[in-house]
Design an enzyme around this catalytic site. Sequence first.
Site, PDB file in Angstrom:
ATOM      1  N   GLY A 125       0.769  -1.241   0.000  1.00  0.00           N
ATOM      2  CA  GLY A 125       0.000   0.000   0.000  1.00  0.00           C
ATOM      3  C   GLY A 125       0.794   1.281   0.000  1.00  0.00           C
ATOM      4  N   LEU A 166      -9.131  -8.786 -11.596  1.00  0.00           N
ATOM      5  CA  LEU A 166      -9.915  -8.112 -12.625  1.00  0.00           C
ATOM      6  C   LEU A 166     -11.212  -7.593 -12.000  1.00  0.00           C
ATOM      7  CD1 LEU A 166      -9.549  -7.739 -15.711  1.00  0.00           C
ATOM      8  CD2 LEU A 166     -10.969  -9.767 -16.017  1.00  0.00           C
ATOM      9  N   ILE A 167     -11.610  -6.393 -12.364  1.00  0.00           N
ATOM     10  CA  ILE A 167     -12.816  -5.799 -11.791  1.00  0.00           C
ATOM     11  C   ILE A 167     -14.053  -6.394 -12.474  1.00  0.00           C
ATOM     12  CG2 ILE A 167     -14.069  -3.626 -11.378  1.00  0.00           C
ATOM     13  CD1 ILE A 167     -11.408  -3.954  -9.807  1.00  0.00           C
ATOM     14  N   ASN A 223      -6.439   2.822 -12.504  1.00  0.00           N
ATOM     15  CA  ASN A 223      -5.393   1.917 -12.042  1.00  0.00           C
ATOM     16  C   ASN A 223      -4.032   2.510 -12.381  1.00  0.00           C
ATOM     17  OD1 ASN A 223      -4.266  -0.605 -11.092  1.00  0.00           O
ATOM     18  ND2 ASN A 223      -3.946  -1.189 -13.227  1.00  0.00           N
ATOM     19  N   HIS A 226      -0.161   1.125 -13.394  1.00  0.00           N
ATOM     20  CA  HIS A 226       0.599  -0.058 -13.833  1.00  0.00           C
ATOM     21  C   HIS A 226       2.078   0.316 -13.906  1.00  0.00           C
ATOM     22  CE1 HIS A 226       1.128  -3.935 -15.751  1.00  0.00           C
ATOM     23  NE2 HIS A 226       1.941  -3.338 -16.607  1.00  0.00           N
TER      24      HIS A 226
END
Length: 192
Positions: free
Chosen positions: A13, A88-89, A103, A105
């Site tokens: 996090g 995956l959402i 998101n 990446h």
Amino acid sequence: MKKRIAILASGSGTNAQKLIEHFSESAEIEIALVLSNNPDAFVLQRADNYEIPTHIFTKEEFYNSEEIVGLLKKMDIDFIVLAGFLWLIPKNILAAYPNRIINIHPAILPKFGGKGMYGDKVHNAVLASGETEGGITIHFVNEHYDDGEYIYQGRYKIEKGDNLEMIKFKGQQLEHQHFPRIVESVLKKIKK
């Protein structure tokens, strides 16, 4: 009324922490909820340190129920940020939050993206490819891994002799510098 963000994270996090710090004094935006699929994720402790509510969920709850959408709606969430979230959402969340999920990446997409490409797997692939630069991509989320519209891409040089730890460090510096700023700029464009 403040715009309310939910963060989804699976691990330590560090990006979530930067977002929490960035918005802690904001009059317009707040981190209202941190969700994780990993009960041991350190992101939960980070959220707790700032007295931000957390929720841990199972794969069954995430993919085969309306529980998460219900919680997001109950908490009056306006926007979702994925910060090191590996699943995956599902369609029900995408439908409830169209163009309101982003998101980050750890590579310049479309290279080094897709299912299974996260964390060290991405960095090792970048190193193995012989690329002269790496970077980050901040993008909207759709029904495919790392496939949504790009919002921002930042780059760093890969020097001869850079190892995994060096490029991870360079990438993380870019993430921490740009992710909160980009999230804020996207949020300022949406209506409450």
